[in-house]
Design a protein around this motif. Sequence first.
Motif, mmCIF file in Angstrom:
data_model
loop_
_atom_site.group_PDB
_atom_site.id
_atom_site.type_symbol
_atom_site.label_atom_id
_atom_site.label_comp_id
_atom_site.label_asym_id
_atom_site.label_seq_id
_atom_site.Cartn_x
_atom_site.Cartn_y
_atom_site.Cartn_z
ATOM 1 N N LYS A 165 0.931 -1.283 0.084
ATOM 2 C CA LYS A 165 0.015 -0.099 0.039
ATOM 3 C C LYS A 165 0.843 1.306 -0.149
ATOM 4 N N GLN A 166 1.848 1.055 0.795
ATOM 5 C CA GLN A 166 2.841 2.268 1.105
ATOM 6 C C GLN A 166 3.280 2.798 -0.312
ATOM 7 N N ASP A 221 0.512 2.068 -3.513
ATOM 8 C CA ASP A 221 -0.949 2.518 -3.395
ATOM 9 C C ASP A 221 -1.882 1.450 -3.723
ATOM 10 N N GLU A 236 -0.565 -1.805 -10.174
ATOM 11 C CA GLU A 236 -1.313 -0.276 -9.765
ATOM 12 C C GLU A 236 -2.475 -0.058 -11.080
#
Length: 388
Positions: free
Chosen positions: A84-85, A88, A224
């Motif tokens: 996530k970091q 994203d 992504e």
Amino acid sequence: MEICYSEKLKKLPPYLFIEIDRKKKVAIEKGADIISFGVGDPDLPTPAHIVESMQKAVVNPEYHQYPFGAGMISYRNAIIKWVKQRFDVDLEVDEVCALIGTKEGIGHMHLGFINPGDVVLIPEPGYPVYNTGTIFTDGVLHFMPLLEKNNFLPDLDSIPNYIVEKAKLIFVNYPNNPTAAVASKEFYGKLIDFAKKNNIIVAADAAYSEIYYDESDKPSSFLEFPGAKDVGVEFHSLSKTYNMTGWRIGWVCGNKEIVEGIAKVKDNYDSGVFQAVQEAAITALTSSQKCVETSRKIYKERRDVLVEGLRKLGWDVNLPKASFYVWAKIPKGYTSSQVVSKLLENAAIVSTPGNGMGKSGEGYVRFALTVAVPRIKEAMKRISKITW
Ligand code: PLP
């Protein structure tokens, strides 16, 4: 008794990097002062905080039993947070499976999805394990050449329809080993459309996602892009990012059903990743990422010294944006294997012949940046004395 290997095992060529390592050891035994740019195995140690975490975890008796399953929930949660970091991308726990290194997951994946006669689309030159799984499952290899004129991206439009119809799985690998190319956003968009339209599973190998040289070239994850999770998974490794090749740990994440298919194969082949190693991996993923930045700086300095050095000697070399490989065009009039032999015999330098990783690699030599700067400079001196 006569020992007969299976036809499938007989079909496999000797594993390239084990062969390169063997040749290196023979030369060392003969007393050569070898400089090895061969196998892509970081020479830098695993950061101390990760080693310390393992030291603590290894005495925990809970971790001395079979780990089983897709990985500790705490490991998978650490992955979810890291992904996530970094990208994203949102993942659920059952969209992640721990691997004993990505090589293991990549090699076993085919068993979950490939029936005899199914085509597997494979980039060449490329990491040899994509081929291995195909051979072991009686799949059909279809190679997609990675050419400089296409920015080392596979040309999906040029794959014949009759191949596409039988294709079940496509491997892509960016940042790329061996060409050091990175994939554009347009490429991933096109790949997802292609996979959706033709019902082909995407296996994106992102083992080098954290080895890049400038923020502007920071590699994307395939996941992504819109629709990626409908069609595929991505393989990640702690090996190169945290100098943990010997620890054997990575993960696959993305489409739940595909992840579950891989996990089911693994349930029947191995009993999971040693939980103390998973603890160390949690530490790696959740602690400060300064150690990764330090590695990137070291590789960048090495890259610059090697590329500049080779260019001064008249070699035609692109400056890689990511991965720790330099994919160098060889001096005219030679084959890749001849250049590699000449470097070994005349300069005690180990490198990888481009054609060893696929026929489109002919004309190139791969140098892994796993050598300290003073030794790279020494290598340049030695190469300068070779007459071509
Ligand atoms: N994928 C690529 C492209 C590689 O080059 C490698 C190792 O060199 C791997 C995957 C395997 O990495 P590991 O099994 O150490 O996670």
